[in-house]
Enzyme design. Sequence first.
Site, PDB file in Angstrom:
ATOM      1  N   ASN A   1      -4.849   2.115  -1.858  1.00  0.00           N
ATOM      2  CA  ASN A   1      -5.350   0.749  -2.086  1.00  0.00           C
ATOM      3  C   ASN A   1      -5.990   0.610  -3.463  1.00  0.00           C
ATOM      4  O   ASN A   1      -6.445  -0.464  -3.823  1.00  0.00           O
ATOM      5  CB  ASN A   1      -6.363   0.338  -1.000  1.00  0.00           C
ATOM      6  CG  ASN A   1      -7.696   1.041  -1.165  1.00  0.00           C
ATOM      7  OD1 ASN A   1      -7.780   2.084  -1.807  1.00  0.00           O
ATOM      8  ND2 ASN A   1      -8.735   0.468  -0.590  1.00  0.00           N
TER       9      ASN A   1
ATOM     10  N   GLY B   1      -1.175   0.920  13.291  1.00  0.00           N
ATOM     11  CA  GLY B   1      -0.418   0.475  12.122  1.00  0.00           C
ATOM     12  C   GLY B   1      -0.937   1.102  10.838  1.00  0.00           C
ATOM     13  O   GLY B   1      -1.614   2.140  10.851  1.00  0.00           O
TER      14      GLY B   1
ATOM     15  N   GLY C   1     -15.875  -6.296  10.073  1.00  0.00           N
ATOM     16  CA  GLY C   1     -15.429  -5.398   9.007  1.00  0.00           C
ATOM     17  C   GLY C   1     -15.776  -5.850   7.601  1.00  0.00           C
ATOM     18  O   GLY C   1     -15.250  -5.296   6.635  1.00  0.00           O
TER      19      GLY C   1
ATOM     20  N   GLY D   1      -4.927   0.337  18.068  1.00  0.00           N
ATOM     21  CA  GLY D   1      -3.980  -0.002  17.007  1.00  0.00           C
ATOM     22  C   GLY D   1      -3.379   1.286  16.466  1.00  0.00           C
ATOM     23  O   GLY D   1      -3.929   2.377  16.692  1.00  0.00           O
TER      24      GLY D   1
ATOM     25  N   LYS E   1       0.805  -1.228   0.000  1.00  0.00           N
ATOM     26  CA  LYS E   1       0.000   0.000   0.000  1.00  0.00           C
ATOM     27  C   LYS E   1       0.841   1.283   0.000  1.00  0.00           C
ATOM     28  O   LYS E   1       0.405   2.304  -0.501  1.00  0.00           O
ATOM     29  CB  LYS E   1      -0.964   0.000   1.190  1.00  0.00           C
ATOM     30  CG  LYS E   1      -2.113  -0.997   1.011  1.00  0.00           C
ATOM     31  CD  LYS E   1      -3.120  -0.867   2.125  1.00  0.00           C
ATOM     32  CE  LYS E   1      -4.325  -1.754   1.865  1.00  0.00           C
ATOM     33  NZ  LYS E   1      -5.389  -1.559   2.854  1.00  0.00           N
TER      34      LYS E   1
ATOM     35  N   ASP F   1     -10.223   2.961   1.731  1.00  0.00           N
ATOM     36  CA  ASP F   1     -10.460   2.270   3.011  1.00  0.00           C
ATOM     37  C   ASP F   1     -11.264   3.138   3.986  1.00  0.00           C
ATOM     38  O   ASP F   1     -12.208   2.669   4.618  1.00  0.00           O
ATOM     39  CB  ASP F   1      -9.128   1.875   3.668  1.00  0.00           C
ATOM     40  CG  ASP F   1      -8.490   0.683   2.977  1.00  0.00           C
ATOM     41  OD1 ASP F   1      -9.224  -0.128   2.390  1.00  0.00           O
ATOM     42  OD2 ASP F   1      -7.245   0.560   3.034  1.00  0.00           O
TER      43      ASP F   1
ATOM     44  N   ASN G   1      -2.364   2.031  21.610  1.00  0.00           N
ATOM     45  CA  ASN G   1      -1.575   1.010  20.912  1.00  0.00           C
ATOM     46  C   ASN G   1      -0.530   0.428  21.853  1.00  0.00           C
ATOM     47  O   ASN G   1      -0.012   1.129  22.729  1.00  0.00           O
ATOM     48  CB  ASN G   1      -0.863   1.634  19.701  1.00  0.00           C
ATOM     49  CG  ASN G   1      -0.300   0.587  18.768  1.00  0.00           C
ATOM     50  OD1 ASN G   1      -1.000  -0.357  18.420  1.00  0.00           O
ATOM     51  ND2 ASN G   1       0.958   0.732  18.376  1.00  0.00           N
ATOM     52  N   ARG G   2      -0.255  -0.873  21.685  1.00  0.00           N
ATOM     53  CA  ARG G   2       0.778  -1.520  22.509  1.00  0.00           C
ATOM     54  C   ARG G   2       2.063  -0.697  22.475  1.00  0.00           C
ATOM     55  O   ARG G   2       2.626  -0.358  23.511  1.00  0.00           O
ATOM     56  CB  ARG G   2       1.023  -2.952  21.985  1.00  0.00           C
ATOM     57  CG  ARG G   2       2.175  -3.642  22.661  1.00  0.00           C
ATOM     58  CD  ARG G   2       2.394  -5.004  22.090  1.00  0.00           C
ATOM     59  NE  ARG G   2       2.731  -4.988  20.647  1.00  0.00           N
ATOM     60  CZ  ARG G   2       3.102  -6.049  19.965  1.00  0.00           C
ATOM     61  NH1 ARG G   2       3.141  -7.232  20.555  1.00  0.00           N
ATOM     62  NH2 ARG G   2       3.399  -5.965  18.683  1.00  0.00           N
TER      63      ARG G   2
HETATM   64  P1  ATR Z   1      -1.668  -3.079   9.583  1.00  0.00           P
HETATM   65  O1  ATR Z   1      -0.963  -2.424   8.444  1.00  0.00           O
HETATM   66  O2  ATR Z   1      -2.618  -4.162   9.174  1.00  0.00           O
HETATM   67  O3  ATR Z   1      -2.278  -2.110  10.532  1.00  0.00           O
HETATM   68  P2  ATR Z   1       0.659  -3.365  11.236  1.00  0.00           P
HETATM   69  O4  ATR Z   1       1.185  -2.090  10.715  1.00  0.00           O
HETATM   70  O5  ATR Z   1       1.594  -4.517  11.396  1.00  0.00           O
HETATM   71  O6  ATR Z   1      -0.527  -3.914  10.333  1.00  0.00           O
HETATM   72  O7  ATR Z   1      -0.078  -3.081  12.632  1.00  0.00           O
HETATM   73  C1  ATR Z   1      -0.615  -4.098  13.362  1.00  0.00           C
HETATM   74  C2  ATR Z   1      -1.281  -3.519  14.605  1.00  0.00           C
HETATM   75  O8  ATR Z   1      -1.589  -4.621  15.472  1.00  0.00           O
HETATM   76  C3  ATR Z   1      -0.369  -2.593  15.389  1.00  0.00           C
HETATM   77  O9  ATR Z   1      -1.156  -1.612  16.037  1.00  0.00           O
HETATM   78  C4  ATR Z   1       0.248  -3.553  16.402  1.00  0.00           C
HETATM   79  O10 ATR Z   1       0.713  -2.950  17.594  1.00  0.00           O
HETATM   80  P3  ATR Z   1       2.272  -2.516  17.712  1.00  0.00           P
HETATM   81  O11 ATR Z   1       2.375  -1.232  16.948  1.00  0.00           O
HETATM   82  O12 ATR Z   1       2.478  -2.356  19.159  1.00  0.00           O
HETATM   83  O13 ATR Z   1       3.070  -3.631  17.098  1.00  0.00           O
HETATM   84  C5  ATR Z   1      -0.944  -4.411  16.734  1.00  0.00           C
HETATM   85  N1  ATR Z   1      -0.491  -5.669  17.323  1.00  0.00           N
HETATM   86  C6  ATR Z   1       0.085  -6.711  16.712  1.00  0.00           C
HETATM   87  N2  ATR Z   1       0.382  -7.683  17.612  1.00  0.00           N
HETATM   88  C7  ATR Z   1      -0.039  -7.228  18.835  1.00  0.00           C
HETATM   89  C8  ATR Z   1      -0.022  -7.756  20.154  1.00  0.00           C
HETATM   90  N3  ATR Z   1       0.481  -8.975  20.433  1.00  0.00           N
HETATM   91  N4  ATR Z   1      -0.546  -7.003  21.162  1.00  0.00           N
HETATM   92  C9  ATR Z   1      -1.061  -5.780  20.923  1.00  0.00           C
HETATM   93  N5  ATR Z   1      -1.101  -5.215  19.666  1.00  0.00           N
HETATM   94  C10 ATR Z   1      -0.592  -5.934  18.653  1.00  0.00           C
END
Ligand code: ATR
Length: 277
Positions: A91, A132, A240, A130, A70, A106, A154-155
Amino acid sequence: MTAHTCYQLAVFGQPVHNSLSPAIHHRFARAMGLNVEYQAIECPAGELAGQLDTFRKRGGTGCNVTLPLKHEALDCAVAVAACASAAGAANTLVWENTGWHAFNTDGAGLVADLKRNHCALSDHRILIVGAGGAVAGILPALIEHQPAGLDLSNRNRDKADRLRDHWRNRFDLGVIDATTSVAAYDLIIQATSLGHRGLVPKLSDHWLHEETILYDLNYGPAHQPLQHWAEQRGVASIDGLGMLVEQAASAFARFTGCRPESQPVLDWLQARLNSRP
Ligand code: ATR
């Protein structure tokens, strides 16, 4: 384009062999009486430009682009619409005159599906879990609707802070975690990839009131963990699938100039997914 035009369309990504996009676009085409050939083409990161050249030589006029391409899609475009530049990702690519024009449907897809579910945005407090690529993609459309509040959790807090900083001049995004004292949210959007591993991210009961809606960017089995979490707390959850169909409808309109009805295709997809063992 004449009445007999065959639109050569595709989705590029990796993996895309399970993509629902070909089925969705063929359904739209049938409903609109248009001739469409829509393929799923596996394309690793770094190879989109070359594959687009080949696709164009075979008559390709439009395509969708999914993970992990993307961002790369923007570099392949001669023009980038505001919806894609604000998201930092595209996209949808449409061939116009001399090159690919990039769009991001999106965010529009999410907003259309929220509206279909009678979920207002403008006076709502919204939390996105989230930070990402998926979140970057939906933020412009959500911000355009001026919610009463829009927070991120976000984590990895740094990633949420970076998004807040990116939007600083246009919208005051909040960044919170499960320990932050906040009023409950009207809408919580689950945008992590955890559902694919049968998990939910860290969510706080304090974020909920009786009418809170949980919207999951995931659908099918990946939505089940959040659905279960919501059911245990007596709040509504939405998957979704509608967003998937709505973003495809916006892309189809870009490809053909004709906006298809999304509800019949959503009903068909829902039935198809429900009938799977
Ligand atoms: P996308 O492009 O689909 O959003 P991504 O950029 O890999 O994919 O983002 C994935 C999301 O899932 C992120 O917000 C990620 O949190 P981090 O930024 O902390 O990695 C979240 N995510 C993935 N695994 C996780 C986990 N075990 N616990 C909490 N959040 C998680």
